[in-house]
Scaffold this active site. Structure first.
Site, PDB file in Angstrom:
ATOM      1  N   SER A 686       6.080   8.374  -7.210  1.00  0.00           N
ATOM      2  CA  SER A 686       5.840   7.313  -6.233  1.00  0.00           C
ATOM      3  C   SER A 686       7.003   6.343  -6.074  1.00  0.00           C
ATOM      4  CB  SER A 686       4.574   6.530  -6.617  1.00  0.00           C
ATOM      5  OG  SER A 686       4.751   5.899  -7.871  1.00  0.00           O
ATOM      6  N   LYS A 729      -1.591  -1.248  -7.497  1.00  0.00           N
ATOM      7  CA  LYS A 729      -0.237  -1.601  -7.078  1.00  0.00           C
ATOM      8  C   LYS A 729      -0.246  -2.821  -6.154  1.00  0.00           C
ATOM      9  CE  LYS A 729       1.588   3.080  -7.593  1.00  0.00           C
ATOM     10  NZ  LYS A 729       2.142   4.276  -6.936  1.00  0.00           N
TER      11      LYS A 729
END
Length: 816
Positions: A686, A729
């Site tokens: 990611s 996140k």
């Protein structure tokens, strides 16, 4: 008159005396003695100095270490010391042979050892028909005695058969009769008439033979009763047989067998179990109660009768009450609560539903085990827990077969016996921590337990009966799915429990943890206030976890220090915990929160990652130095993350013309990619667009906006692919004070899980190409680059969809 024995002659003399304990020495008898008393050793020394002869006299009381003249018998044996050896421990080993009988006339000396005047009994040989008949009868009896008593040496029998002297014959046989009592031995020693001695000895020997024959008869009967020759069983049976010979009655187990029969009538056993139990009970009645096999059968029947065959607790089906209990015990966890209420609803309609098999997967401390307890409470079922951490033996699940000594059923059956119910909530904790070895694979044994199509006929090795587990609600817990075999995963409904957010931790601390710790520390009546900002400070600076265990420990530490102050100052003094005075209770902060930079930096991009403790801000740094085209990657990165860096570099090289870079720029310089906090392992795809943005910034020498964070996987064609952990996140970016976050367009569906209070304070841009990322993140005001938005980026501001970016770059309004 010719056969009448001549009266024995007597001889007087003085000899040292050796007191004996628990032994009588006869003439013609050789014995080895260990002498330890000082008085006795001195007597032996005196005998060795003279003619090696000593008088051997038995003590009346063997426990008397310092005998007096009155403590000794007046009749003994004159012995010859054949050998004397002093041992290292101070004792003396001496070999002595008995010679003649003697009577003590007087003690001429008492200290330091006994010295006595004796009168020896000189026995003449006797003869005649009666004496020879007595000797022959005695020899025959002794031969019979030797056949029954294997302890007598064959040399002794030979000596007896070849002896013509009647006195010697009696003394040799007396020395071989080891079972005679001390008083009987002494009486035989004091018997001076050889004929009388022969008569008495015949009686004693006949009595010993009768006892030995009875023992042989007992052993023969016991041997016939034994199915297997075992030492313990043999000794037990021998005792029983002796008691029977003495007239005692043997206890039977009639009452115990009747009790088992009554329980069989009361229990609702299955047909197979009832037939097996009756068969085993019939076998038990035919067995001896003290045999090993009877114990095994009795234990087996006890296990069958102690299980809850068909015994169920009444299940609570009040949906509102179940929801209230679940909300009372746990904050959040909406999906799991809905699943439990759905199960109760279907159960209320159908009256018959196989127990579900749920698997809670999540990091430590998020409440998996306590949630299972709450499910038992809201459904009205009993709760039983089995920890599988470290289990490596299949028999722990399925039990041992009854052929093994000490065999028991497996933990499944044992736990049901403990619960006392056929429909408990059964928690299999830490199912991912099992392992396997030569004893089997417990995970494979669980396949039958957790399969709704098979567990209605679960067969434990010990019981060897089908037991119905279909009514049991099985719940398993695990930290990760990696340790659970795929066939086992297929049998469970997996429910993921993510880590708690900052807001959830704050709510849990306020509703559950602080009241509980106040109660445990005795502060319910104290004027204690812990502000929300203080709880946030504990969460941010003193804990780093997905759950709330460390948070509760820190709150407990605060409460203990407050309790100390309350004891000292009284309960009337108010105490308020704030971020300012928190260090005085918990010390210096242990952790820090990653914050955004003070200004825009070249080559520094805010990335986002997910760890076992939740979301984190992960900065990517790139530096360009003169070199020969090396790509250096540091920061303890895993293979996947290093491959993402290489993919990002390849994409930048493929877009060199659009970025106004020399086609061979990479050959003239080295690029160093670094992720700070190098001691912490990092991996995952990611960070691809984060690395690409830092590379473009460093090569173009343009800064990256510090107000922007991003996450997304990159491909060689510049596509931005979906990632996981979006909720954690975005919470990390919100915590760090970053208002704008770039996410993959495919993750747009996950925005519904973002807390509204977070979503409304952020600007979220959904992108599907790296060009959109660079246009959004880089400060391109003065840069000469040919980058255009792709026209597919979607922007949310304060939770509302407000605008789209067209291919030409102009803005058109879009509805929320």
């Amino acid at each position: 008159m010719a056969n009448r024995p001549t009266p024995p002659k007597k001889s007087a003399r003085t000899l040292p005396l050796l007191p004996l304990r628990d032994i009588v020495i006869f003439p013609h008898m050789v014995s080895q003695l260990f002498v330890g008393r000082e008085r006795s050793i001195l007597a032996l020394d005196e005998a060795m100095r003279l003619d090696r002869e000593v008088l051997l006299v038995t003590q009346r009381n063997a426990r008397n270490n310092e005998p007096k003249p009155d403590d000794l018998f007046s009749f003994g044996t004159v012995g010859m010391v054949m050998q004397m050896l002093r041992l290292p421990d101070g004792t003396v080993k001496v070999l002595i042979e008995g010679k003649r009988r003697a009577r003590i006339k007087d003690f001429s000396k008492v200290d330091p050892f006994f010295c006595v005047d004796i009168e020896e009994v000189l026995e003449p040989s006797v003869d005649g028909v009666e004496v020879r008949a007595l000797c022959r009868s005695l020899q025959e009896l002794f031969e019979s005695y030797v056949k029954l008593n294997k302890k007598v040496q064959p040399e002794v029998l030979l000596s007896v058969q070849t002896t013509d002297d009647s006195s010697r014959l009696a003394d040799v046989i007396l020395a071989s009769l080891s079972n005679l009592k001390l008083a009987e031995r002494q009486a035989m020693l004091e018997c001076e008439d050889p004929k009388t001695r022969l008569d008495r000895l015949i009686g004693l020997l006949s009595n010993e033979i009768d006892i030995l024959q009875m023992e042989k008869k007992i052993r023969s009967r016991v041997k016939k009763q034994m199915e297997r020759t075992q030492k313990e069983y043999y000794l037990n049976e021998q005792m029983q047989a002796i008691q029977k010979e003495l007239g005692g009655e043997r206890d039977d187990l009639r009452s115990e067998l009747q009790e088992i029969e009554d329980k069989l009538k009361q229990k609702r056993l299955s047909k197979e179990a009832l037939a097996r139990a009756k068969k085993e009970l019939k076998k038990l009645k035919l067995m001896h109660p003290t045999s090993a096999e009877a114990t095994v059968v009795r234990n087996y029947l006890d296990w069958i009768l102690s299980l809850p065959w068909g015994d169920k607790t009444e299940e609570r089906r009040d949906l509102d009450e179940a929801e209230r209990i679940l909300d009372e015990d746990h904050h959040g966890l909406k999906k799991i609560k809905e699943r439990i209420v759905e199960y109760l609803a279907v159960q209320a309609l159908t009256q018959r539903l196989r127990g579900p098999v749920l698997c809670f997967v999540g990091p430590p401390g998020v409440g998996k085990t306590s949630l299972a307890r709450s499910i038992a409470r809201c459904t009205g079922r009993k709760f039983v827990r089995l920890s599988l951490g470290g289990v490596r033996d299949e028999a722990e699940i399925r039990g041992h077969r009854r052929t093994y000594i000490g065999a028991l059923p497996g933990k499944i059956i044992q736990s049901l016996r403990k619960a006392g119910s056929d429909n408990p909530v059964f928690l299999l904790d830490e199912v991912d921590k099992m392992s396997s070895d030569f004893r089997g694979d417990p995970a494979s044994a669980l396949l039958e337990v957790l399969d709704p199509e098979q567990n209605s006929t679960f067969n434990d090795h010990y019981l060897d009966l089908d037991y119905d587990l279909s009514d049991v609600m099985f719940i398993t817990t695990a930290n990760t799915l990696g340790g659970i075999p795929l066939p086992l995963q297929d049998r469970m409904e997996i429910i993921q429990l993510g880590g708690y957010t900052e807001f959830e931790k704050l709510s849990i601390a306020t509703r559950y943890l602080i009241p509980r710790q106040r109660k445990e520390c005795g502060l319910e009546d104290a004027k204690l206030t812990i502000t929300d900002s203080a709880v946030r400070a504990i969460i941010h600076h003193y804990t780093k976890e997905s759950g709330v265990r460390s948070l509760e420990r820190e709150i407990a530490s605060v409460c203990r220090k407050v309790a100390r102050a309350v004891v000292r100052d009284g309960k009337e003094k108010p105490v308020e915990i704030t971020p300012a005075n928190l260090p005085s209770y918990l010390g210096v902060p242990k952790f820090r929160i990653n914050k955004k930079e003070e200004r825009d930096e070249i080559g520094l991009t805010n990335g986002l990652s997910v760890t076992m403790f939740g979301g984190e801000l992960l900065a990517a740094e790139v530096t360009v130095v003169p070199g020969k085209g090396k790509l250096i990657i540091t920061g303890k990165l895993g293979d996947v993350m290093q491959e993402s860096a290489q993919a990002a570099m390849s994409y930048i090289r493929s877009r060199a013309s659009a970025l106004r870079l020399d086609p061979d720029f990479y050959s003239k310089m080295d690029l160093h990619i670094h992720f700070p906090e190098g001691a912490i392992p990092k991996d995952g795809p990611s960070a691809g667009i984060t690395i690409a943005t830092s590379l473009a910034s460093a090569l173009l020498r343009v800064p990256v906006r510090r107000e922007v964070a991003m996450t997304g996987e990159i491909t060689l064609r510049g596509r931005v692919l979906e990632i996981g952990g979006l909720k954690e996140k975005l919470l990390a970016a919100h915590r760090a004070g970053i208002p704008t976050v770039l996410i993959p367009a495919d993750n747009r569906k996950d925005l519904r899980e973002i807390p509204r209070r977070v979503f409304r304070t952020m600007r979220i841009v959904c992108v599907d190409h790296v060009d959109d990322v660079l246009c959004e993140a880089l400060v391109l005001d003065s840069a000469d680059v040919h980058l255009r938005p792709t026209g597919t980026a979607i922007e949310y501001v304060h939770g509302e969809l407000v605008q789209r970016v067209t291919l030409e770059g102009d803005m058109t309004s879009a509805g929320a």
